[in-house]
Design a protein around this motif. Structure first.
Motif, mmCIF file in Angstrom:
data_model
loop_
_atom_site.group_PDB
_atom_site.id
_atom_site.type_symbol
_atom_site.label_atom_id
_atom_site.label_comp_id
_atom_site.label_asym_id
_atom_site.label_seq_id
_atom_site.Cartn_x
_atom_site.Cartn_y
_atom_site.Cartn_z
ATOM 1 N N PHE A 55 3.802 -2.511 1.693
ATOM 2 C CA PHE A 55 4.801 -2.292 2.738
ATOM 3 C C PHE A 55 4.801 -0.833 3.184
ATOM 4 C CE2 PHE A 55 6.449 -6.120 0.749
ATOM 5 C CZ PHE A 55 6.983 -6.831 1.813
ATOM 6 N N THR A 56 4.968 -0.630 4.479
ATOM 7 C CA THR A 56 5.233 0.699 5.020
ATOM 8 C C THR A 56 6.635 0.675 5.622
ATOM 9 O OG1 THR A 56 2.896 0.985 5.571
ATOM 10 C CG2 THR A 56 4.466 2.489 6.605
ATOM 11 N N VAL A 57 7.485 1.597 5.152
ATOM 12 C CA VAL A 57 8.906 1.599 5.501
ATOM 13 C C VAL A 57 9.282 2.946 6.100
ATOM 14 C CG1 VAL A 57 11.259 1.195 4.639
ATOM 15 C CG2 VAL A 57 9.316 0.031 3.560
ATOM 16 N N ARG A 58 10.184 2.931 7.077
ATOM 17 C CA ARG A 58 10.671 4.163 7.689
ATOM 18 C C ARG A 58 12.077 4.465 7.184
ATOM 19 N NH1 ARG A 58 9.899 2.975 12.549
ATOM 20 N NH2 ARG A 58 7.974 4.145 12.917
ATOM 21 N N SER A 59 12.307 5.690 6.713
ATOM 22 C CA SER A 59 13.615 6.107 6.225
ATOM 23 C C SER A 59 14.535 6.442 7.387
ATOM 24 C CB SER A 59 13.476 7.329 5.313
ATOM 25 O OG SER A 59 13.136 8.473 6.084
ATOM 26 N N LEU A 60 15.826 6.699 7.077
ATOM 27 C CA LEU A 60 16.779 7.062 8.114
ATOM 28 C C LEU A 60 16.371 8.338 8.832
ATOM 29 C CD1 LEU A 60 20.201 6.290 6.376
ATOM 30 C CD2 LEU A 60 19.132 5.035 8.240
#
Length: 397
Positions: A144-149
Protein backbone atom coordinates in the motif's frame (compact mmCIF):
# COMPACT_ATOMS: atom_id res chain seq x y z
CA UNK A 1 -60.65 -37.07 33.05
CA UNK A 2 -57.58 -35.74 31.28
CA UNK A 3 -57.80 -34.42 27.73
CA UNK A 4 -54.87 -34.59 25.38
CA UNK A 5 -54.33 -31.51 23.22
CA UNK A 6 -52.64 -31.41 19.87
CA UNK A 7 -50.59 -28.22 20.23
CA UNK A 8 -49.84 -28.22 16.52
CA UNK A 9 -53.49 -27.36 15.86
CA UNK A 10 -53.52 -24.04 17.70
CA UNK A 11 -55.19 -21.40 15.51
CA UNK A 12 -52.75 -19.26 13.49
CA UNK A 13 -54.03 -16.03 15.06
CA UNK A 14 -53.16 -17.33 18.53
CA UNK A 15 -49.69 -18.40 17.39
CA UNK A 16 -49.23 -14.95 15.87
CA UNK A 17 -50.21 -13.29 19.16
CA UNK A 18 -47.83 -15.48 21.16
CA UNK A 19 -44.83 -15.00 18.90
CA UNK A 20 -45.33 -11.24 18.77
CA UNK A 21 -45.08 -11.09 22.54
CA UNK A 22 -41.76 -12.91 22.69
CA UNK A 23 -38.80 -10.69 23.59
CA UNK A 24 -35.94 -13.20 23.76
CA UNK A 25 -34.20 -14.64 20.70
CA UNK A 26 -33.73 -18.06 22.34
CA UNK A 27 -37.44 -18.23 23.15
CA UNK A 28 -38.25 -17.37 19.54
CA UNK A 29 -35.96 -20.09 18.18
CA UNK A 30 -37.37 -22.66 20.63
CA UNK A 31 -40.92 -21.66 19.65
CA UNK A 32 -40.21 -22.31 15.96
CA UNK A 33 -38.59 -25.66 16.84
CA UNK A 34 -41.72 -27.10 18.49
CA UNK A 35 -43.27 -28.44 15.28
CA UNK A 36 -43.58 -27.76 11.56
CA UNK A 37 -46.92 -25.98 12.02
CA UNK A 38 -45.49 -23.49 14.49
CA UNK A 39 -42.42 -23.02 12.32
CA UNK A 40 -44.40 -22.39 9.14
CA UNK A 41 -46.68 -19.90 10.91
CA UNK A 42 -43.82 -17.66 12.04
CA UNK A 43 -41.28 -15.78 9.93
CA UNK A 44 -37.69 -17.00 9.85
CA UNK A 45 -36.59 -13.45 10.59
CA UNK A 46 -38.45 -11.89 13.54
CA UNK A 47 -39.11 -8.17 13.20
CA UNK A 48 -40.53 -7.51 16.64
CA UNK A 49 -37.66 -8.55 18.91
CA UNK A 50 -36.08 -5.75 20.96
CA UNK A 51 -32.31 -5.34 21.22
CA UNK A 52 -30.83 -8.48 22.75
CA UNK A 53 -28.24 -8.68 25.52
CA UNK A 54 -24.77 -8.74 23.93
CA UNK A 55 -22.72 -11.91 23.85
CA UNK A 56 -18.97 -11.79 24.27
CA UNK A 57 -17.31 -13.17 21.13
CA UNK A 58 -14.23 -15.06 22.29
CA UNK A 59 -10.91 -15.40 20.42
CA UNK A 60 -9.75 -18.59 18.75
CA UNK A 61 -8.02 -20.02 21.81
CA UNK A 62 -11.32 -19.86 23.73
CA UNK A 63 -13.35 -21.53 20.98
CA UNK A 64 -13.28 -25.15 19.80
CA UNK A 65 -13.95 -27.45 16.87
CA UNK A 66 -17.67 -26.71 17.14
CA UNK A 67 -17.10 -23.10 16.11
CA UNK A 68 -16.51 -19.64 17.54
CA UNK A 69 -17.44 -19.26 21.20
CA UNK A 70 -19.91 -16.61 22.39
CA UNK A 71 -20.38 -16.08 26.13
CA UNK A 72 -23.88 -15.33 27.48
CA UNK A 73 -23.79 -13.09 30.58
CA UNK A 74 -27.20 -14.18 31.88
CA UNK A 75 -26.69 -17.94 32.13
CA UNK A 76 -22.85 -18.02 32.01
CA UNK A 77 -23.04 -20.42 29.08
CA UNK A 78 -21.10 -20.61 25.84
CA UNK A 79 -22.82 -20.70 22.46
CA UNK A 80 -20.79 -22.01 19.53
CA UNK A 81 -21.43 -20.76 16.01
CA UNK A 82 -19.70 -21.92 12.86
CA UNK A 83 -18.02 -18.75 11.67
CA UNK A 84 -15.02 -19.53 9.45
CA UNK A 85 -15.41 -16.13 7.77
CA UNK A 86 -14.30 -14.40 10.97
CA UNK A 87 -11.72 -17.01 12.03
CA UNK A 88 -9.32 -16.69 9.11
CA UNK A 89 -5.92 -15.59 10.43
CA UNK A 90 -5.61 -13.10 7.56
CA UNK A 91 -8.68 -11.25 8.75
CA UNK A 92 -9.37 -8.88 11.61
CA UNK A 93 -12.58 -7.66 13.22
CA UNK A 94 -12.89 -3.88 13.20
CA UNK A 95 -16.36 -3.43 14.58
CA UNK A 96 -19.60 -4.94 15.84
CA UNK A 97 -22.75 -2.99 15.08
CA UNK A 98 -26.47 -3.77 14.93
CA UNK A 99 -25.82 -7.52 15.10
CA UNK A 100 -23.17 -7.54 12.35
CA UNK A 101 -19.42 -8.05 12.56
CA UNK A 102 -17.25 -5.92 10.30
CA UNK A 103 -14.16 -7.72 8.97
CA UNK A 104 -11.10 -6.35 7.18
CA UNK A 105 -9.03 -8.77 5.11
CA UNK A 106 -5.46 -8.53 3.87
CA UNK A 107 -6.87 -9.01 0.36
CA UNK A 108 -7.88 -5.94 1.01
CA UNK A 109 -11.61 -6.75 1.25
CA UNK A 110 -13.91 -5.20 3.86
CA UNK A 111 -17.18 -7.01 4.52
CA UNK A 112 -19.88 -7.50 7.13
CA UNK A 113 -21.36 -10.75 8.36
CA UNK A 114 -24.34 -11.55 10.55
CA UNK A 115 -23.16 -14.51 12.69
CA UNK A 116 -26.73 -15.68 13.24
CA UNK A 117 -27.93 -15.74 9.62
CA UNK A 118 -24.47 -16.02 7.94
CA UNK A 119 -25.52 -13.30 5.47
CA UNK A 120 -22.59 -11.19 4.21
CA UNK A 121 -22.49 -7.69 2.72
CA UNK A 122 -19.45 -6.20 1.03
CA UNK A 123 -18.22 -2.69 1.73
CA UNK A 124 -15.73 -0.77 -0.46
CA UNK A 125 -12.22 -2.24 0.02
CA UNK A 126 -9.31 -0.58 1.80
CA UNK A 127 -7.94 0.56 -1.56
CA UNK A 128 -10.96 2.87 -2.00
CA UNK A 129 -10.12 5.31 0.81
CA UNK A 130 -9.12 8.76 -0.50
CA UNK A 131 -5.70 8.66 1.20
CA UNK A 132 -4.75 5.27 -0.28
CA UNK A 133 -3.01 6.33 -3.47
CA UNK A 134 -1.75 2.99 -4.75
CA UNK A 135 -1.97 -0.77 -4.18
CA UNK A 136 0.49 -3.22 -5.70
CA UNK A 137 0.09 -6.80 -4.53
CA UNK A 138 3.53 -7.72 -5.89
CA UNK A 139 5.43 -5.11 -3.87
CA UNK A 140 5.80 -7.52 -0.98
CA UNK A 141 5.96 -5.79 2.40
CA UNK A 142 4.99 -2.39 0.95
CA UNK A 143 1.86 -3.19 -1.02
CA UNK A 144 0.00 0.00 0.00
CA UNK A 145 1.01 3.59 -0.66
CA UNK A 146 -0.73 6.01 1.71
CA UNK A 147 -0.79 9.81 1.93
CA UNK A 148 -0.63 11.45 5.38
CA UNK A 149 -2.56 14.56 6.43
CA UNK A 150 0.56 16.60 5.76
CA UNK A 151 0.85 15.26 2.23
CA UNK A 152 3.72 12.86 2.92
CA UNK A 153 3.59 9.53 1.11
CA UNK A 154 4.60 6.30 2.84
CA UNK A 155 4.16 2.55 2.33
CA UNK A 156 2.40 -0.08 4.43
CA UNK A 157 2.29 -3.87 4.22
CA UNK A 158 -0.86 -5.96 3.95
CA UNK A 159 -0.66 -6.88 7.62
CA UNK A 160 0.01 -3.32 8.78
CA UNK A 161 -3.02 -2.01 6.93
CA UNK A 162 -5.18 -4.83 8.25
CA UNK A 163 -4.11 -4.18 11.84
CA UNK A 164 -3.75 -0.43 12.15
CA UNK A 165 -5.43 1.48 9.31
CA UNK A 166 -9.04 1.15 10.52
CA UNK A 167 -9.88 1.62 14.17
CA UNK A 168 -13.62 1.06 14.19
CA UNK A 169 -16.64 0.73 11.87
CA UNK A 170 -20.22 1.63 12.86
CA UNK A 171 -23.31 1.12 10.71
CA UNK A 172 -26.53 3.11 10.88
CA UNK A 173 -28.81 0.06 10.80
CA UNK A 174 -28.88 -3.61 9.97
CA UNK A 175 -28.68 -4.10 6.18
CA UNK A 176 -31.55 -6.58 6.47
CA UNK A 177 -33.79 -3.89 7.95
CA UNK A 178 -32.56 -0.92 5.95
CA UNK A 179 -31.02 -1.39 2.48
CA UNK A 180 -30.02 2.30 2.59
CA UNK A 181 -27.71 1.87 5.57
CA UNK A 182 -24.56 3.98 5.96
CA UNK A 183 -21.19 2.75 7.27
CA UNK A 184 -18.92 5.14 9.19
CA UNK A 185 -15.21 4.43 9.72
CA UNK A 186 -12.74 5.88 12.23
CA UNK A 187 -9.24 5.78 10.75
CA UNK A 188 -6.57 4.95 13.27
CA UNK A 189 -3.52 6.79 12.03
CA UNK A 190 -4.97 10.07 10.77
CA UNK A 191 -8.05 10.60 12.94
CA UNK A 192 -10.21 10.95 9.82
CA UNK A 193 -13.87 9.97 9.60
CA UNK A 194 -14.95 8.30 6.37
CA UNK A 195 -18.31 6.97 5.25
CA UNK A 196 -20.06 5.17 2.42
CA UNK A 197 -23.68 4.50 1.61
CA UNK A 198 -24.77 1.01 0.68
CA UNK A 199 -24.04 0.34 -2.97
CA UNK A 200 -21.30 2.95 -3.29
CA UNK A 201 -17.87 1.84 -4.47
CA UNK A 202 -15.63 4.18 -2.48
CA UNK A 203 -15.23 5.89 0.88
CA UNK A 204 -15.57 9.64 1.40
CA UNK A 205 -13.93 11.75 4.09
CA UNK A 206 -15.91 14.11 6.33
CA UNK A 207 -13.37 16.94 6.27
CA UNK A 208 -15.18 19.17 8.76
CA UNK A 209 -15.19 16.42 11.40
CA UNK A 210 -11.49 15.57 11.25
CA UNK A 211 -10.02 14.46 14.63
CA UNK A 212 -13.48 13.77 16.12
CA UNK A 213 -12.32 10.19 16.22
CA UNK A 214 -12.61 8.91 19.79
CA UNK A 215 -15.96 7.21 19.19
CA UNK A 216 -18.95 7.35 16.85
CA UNK A 217 -22.57 6.36 17.43
CA UNK A 218 -25.72 6.64 15.34
CA UNK A 219 -29.23 7.56 16.43
CA UNK A 220 -32.23 9.56 15.19
CA UNK A 221 -30.81 9.72 11.68
CA UNK A 222 -27.47 11.31 12.61
CA UNK A 223 -23.92 10.21 13.42
CA UNK A 224 -22.36 11.68 16.57
CA UNK A 225 -18.56 11.73 16.77
CA UNK A 226 -16.62 12.80 19.85
CA UNK A 227 -13.28 14.61 20.11
CA UNK A 228 -10.72 13.79 22.82
CA UNK A 229 -11.75 17.05 24.50
CA UNK A 230 -15.40 16.00 24.71
CA UNK A 231 -16.70 18.21 21.90
CA UNK A 232 -19.14 16.54 19.50
CA UNK A 233 -19.50 16.69 15.73
CA UNK A 234 -23.03 15.94 14.54
CA UNK A 235 -22.91 14.51 11.01
CA UNK A 236 -25.94 14.46 8.72
CA UNK A 237 -25.10 12.18 5.79
CA UNK A 238 -28.57 11.96 4.28
CA UNK A 239 -27.83 14.40 1.47
CA UNK A 240 -25.35 14.41 -1.37
CA UNK A 241 -22.58 15.83 0.81
CA UNK A 242 -21.99 15.77 4.58
CA UNK A 243 -23.51 18.47 6.76
CA UNK A 244 -21.65 18.90 10.07
CA UNK A 245 -22.63 20.92 13.14
CA UNK A 246 -20.92 21.02 16.52
CA UNK A 247 -21.84 20.78 20.18
CA UNK A 248 -19.05 22.78 21.82
CA UNK A 249 -18.63 21.89 25.47
CA UNK A 250 -15.97 23.01 27.97
CA UNK A 251 -12.85 20.93 27.48
CA UNK A 252 -12.76 17.62 29.36
CA UNK A 253 -9.53 17.18 31.31
CA UNK A 254 -8.02 13.78 32.10
CA UNK A 255 -8.70 10.24 30.98
CA UNK A 256 -7.28 8.18 28.16
CA UNK A 257 -10.29 7.26 26.00
CA UNK A 258 -13.75 8.66 25.35
CA UNK A 259 -16.96 6.83 24.41
CA UNK A 260 -20.39 8.10 23.42
CA UNK A 261 -23.48 6.21 24.56
CA UNK A 262 -27.16 6.99 23.96
CA UNK A 263 -29.61 5.96 26.66
CA UNK A 264 -33.37 6.30 26.28
CA UNK A 265 -33.34 10.00 27.04
CA UNK A 266 -29.73 11.19 27.38
CA UNK A 267 -26.42 11.34 25.58
CA UNK A 268 -23.57 10.13 27.77
CA UNK A 269 -19.82 10.62 27.60
CA UNK A 270 -17.79 7.87 29.27
CA UNK A 271 -14.13 8.55 30.06
CA UNK A 272 -11.81 5.58 30.54
CA UNK A 273 -8.67 5.80 32.67
CA UNK A 274 -5.70 3.48 32.13
CA UNK A 275 -2.49 2.89 34.03
CA UNK A 276 0.62 0.78 33.55
CA UNK A 277 0.12 -2.83 34.64
CA UNK A 278 3.40 -3.47 36.44
CA UNK A 279 2.70 -7.16 37.12
CA UNK A 280 1.80 -7.95 33.51
CA UNK A 281 4.73 -5.91 32.23
CA UNK A 282 7.06 -7.91 34.48
CA UNK A 283 5.78 -11.24 33.13
CA UNK A 284 5.81 -10.14 29.50
CA UNK A 285 8.76 -7.76 29.42
CA UNK A 286 6.56 -5.29 27.58
CA UNK A 287 4.44 -2.17 28.25
CA UNK A 288 0.95 -3.28 29.29
CA UNK A 289 -1.95 -1.09 30.43
CA UNK A 290 -5.09 -1.85 32.38
CA UNK A 291 -8.33 -0.01 33.12
CA UNK A 292 -8.58 1.49 36.60
CA UNK A 293 -11.60 3.78 36.40
CA UNK A 294 -14.54 5.06 34.36
CA UNK A 295 -16.30 8.39 34.75
CA UNK A 296 -19.70 9.05 33.23
CA UNK A 297 -21.12 12.41 32.16
CA UNK A 298 -24.50 13.43 30.77
CA UNK A 299 -24.89 16.15 28.17
CA UNK A 300 -26.68 19.25 29.44
CA UNK A 301 -27.71 21.09 26.27
CA UNK A 302 -28.43 24.29 28.23
CA UNK A 303 -24.66 24.79 28.58
CA UNK A 304 -23.88 22.91 26.62
CA UNK A 305 -21.72 21.08 29.14
CA UNK A 306 -20.95 17.62 30.48
CA UNK A 307 -22.30 16.94 33.99
CA UNK A 308 -20.81 14.16 36.12
CA UNK A 309 -23.11 11.26 36.96
CA UNK A 310 -22.64 9.27 40.15
CA UNK A 311 -24.98 6.48 39.13
CA UNK A 312 -26.27 4.86 35.95
CA UNK A 313 -29.35 3.62 37.77
CA UNK A 314 -30.77 0.62 35.93
CA UNK A 315 -28.53 1.15 32.90
CA UNK A 316 -25.76 -1.20 31.79
CA UNK A 317 -23.18 0.07 29.30
CA UNK A 318 -21.22 -2.08 26.83
CA UNK A 319 -18.02 -0.51 25.50
CA UNK A 320 -15.17 -1.61 23.26
CA UNK A 321 -14.72 -2.23 19.54
CA UNK A 322 -18.50 -2.57 19.35
CA UNK A 323 -20.96 0.25 18.76
CA UNK A 324 -21.37 1.61 22.28
CA UNK A 325 -24.62 0.38 23.79
CA UNK A 326 -26.85 1.06 26.82
CA UNK A 327 -29.49 -1.41 28.04
CA UNK A 328 -31.78 -1.61 31.06
CA UNK A 329 -30.80 -4.40 33.46
CA UNK A 330 -34.44 -4.90 34.48
CA UNK A 331 -35.16 -6.11 30.93
CA UNK A 332 -32.76 -9.02 31.42
CA UNK A 333 -33.37 -11.19 34.51
CA UNK A 334 -30.12 -11.92 36.32
CA UNK A 335 -28.40 -8.69 35.26
CA UNK A 336 -27.58 -5.70 37.46
CA UNK A 337 -27.59 -2.04 36.57
CA UNK A 338 -25.01 0.66 37.29
CA UNK A 339 -22.30 -1.38 35.54
CA UNK A 340 -19.99 -0.77 32.61
CA UNK A 341 -18.98 -3.90 30.69
CA UNK A 342 -15.79 -3.25 28.76
CA UNK A 343 -13.31 -4.96 26.46
CA UNK A 344 -9.76 -4.18 25.35
CA UNK A 345 -9.97 -1.90 22.32
CA UNK A 346 -6.84 0.20 22.74
CA UNK A 347 -4.01 -2.26 22.09
CA UNK A 348 -1.96 -1.15 19.07
CA UNK A 349 0.23 -4.26 18.97
CA UNK A 350 0.28 -6.67 16.06
CA UNK A 351 -3.07 -8.38 15.73
CA UNK A 352 -1.55 -11.84 15.43
CA UNK A 353 0.53 -11.38 18.56
CA UNK A 354 -1.29 -9.00 20.87
CA UNK A 355 0.65 -8.35 24.04
CA UNK A 356 -1.37 -8.01 27.21
CA UNK A 357 -3.88 -10.07 29.11
CA UNK A 358 -6.85 -8.46 27.37
CA UNK A 359 -8.17 -5.84 29.73
CA UNK A 360 -11.87 -6.63 30.10
CA UNK A 361 -14.50 -7.10 32.79
CA UNK A 362 -17.14 -4.89 34.36
CA UNK A 363 -16.86 -1.70 36.37
CA UNK A 364 -19.27 -1.00 39.23
CA UNK A 365 -19.99 2.73 39.25
CA UNK A 366 -21.26 2.57 42.86
CA UNK A 367 -17.97 1.58 44.51
CA UNK A 368 -15.44 1.82 41.68
CA UNK A 369 -14.63 -1.89 41.76
CA UNK A 370 -13.64 -3.90 38.70
CA UNK A 371 -14.59 -7.56 38.39
CA UNK A 372 -13.61 -10.18 35.83
CA UNK A 373 -16.09 -12.08 33.72
CA UNK A 374 -16.34 -15.75 34.64
CA UNK A 375 -15.33 -16.82 31.12
CA UNK A 376 -12.22 -14.65 31.10
CA UNK A 377 -10.07 -14.27 34.27
CA UNK A 378 -8.67 -10.74 34.27
CA UNK A 379 -5.20 -11.57 35.57
CA UNK A 380 -4.52 -14.74 33.65
CA UNK A 381 -1.42 -14.64 31.47
CA UNK A 382 -2.57 -17.62 29.41
CA UNK A 383 -4.72 -15.39 27.19
CA UNK A 384 -1.81 -13.80 25.36
CA UNK A 385 -1.29 -13.57 21.62
CA UNK A 386 -4.90 -13.70 20.59
CA UNK A 387 -7.20 -10.88 19.45
CA UNK A 388 -9.27 -9.50 22.31
CA UNK A 389 -12.96 -10.42 22.71
CA UNK A 390 -15.66 -8.15 21.35
CA UNK A 391 -19.29 -7.52 22.31
CA UNK A 392 -21.74 -8.82 19.72
CA UNK A 393 -25.51 -8.28 19.84
CA UNK A 394 -27.30 -11.34 18.38
CA UNK A 395 -29.73 -10.14 15.74
CA UNK A 396 -31.43 -12.49 13.28
CA UNK A 397 -32.37 -9.62 10.99
Amino acid sequence: MSVDHDWSELPPELLYTIVNNLTNLNDYLHFRAVCSTWRSSTPTTPKNLPIQLPWLMLPKNRSNLHGTGFFNLVNNKLHFLSLPEASNHRRRRCGSSNGWLIIVDESPLIFMINPITKVTVNLPPVTEFPNVVNFDFYSVGREFTVRSLGGEVYTRSLKEMRDSFIRKVVISNSPSRDPNFIAMVILNETGELAYCKNGENSWRFIDDARFYAEDVIYFDGLFYAVHKSGEIAVCDLSGGSPSVSFIETPRQIGGDMQYLVKTNDELLLVTRFLELDIDAAYHQLDVVYKTVEFRVFRLDLDGPKWEIMNSLGDNMLFLGENSSLALLASDFPGCEGNRIYFTDDYCEANYDGVNGNHDLGYYNLEDGSIEALSCYPRNSHSMLRWPPPIWFTPNPC
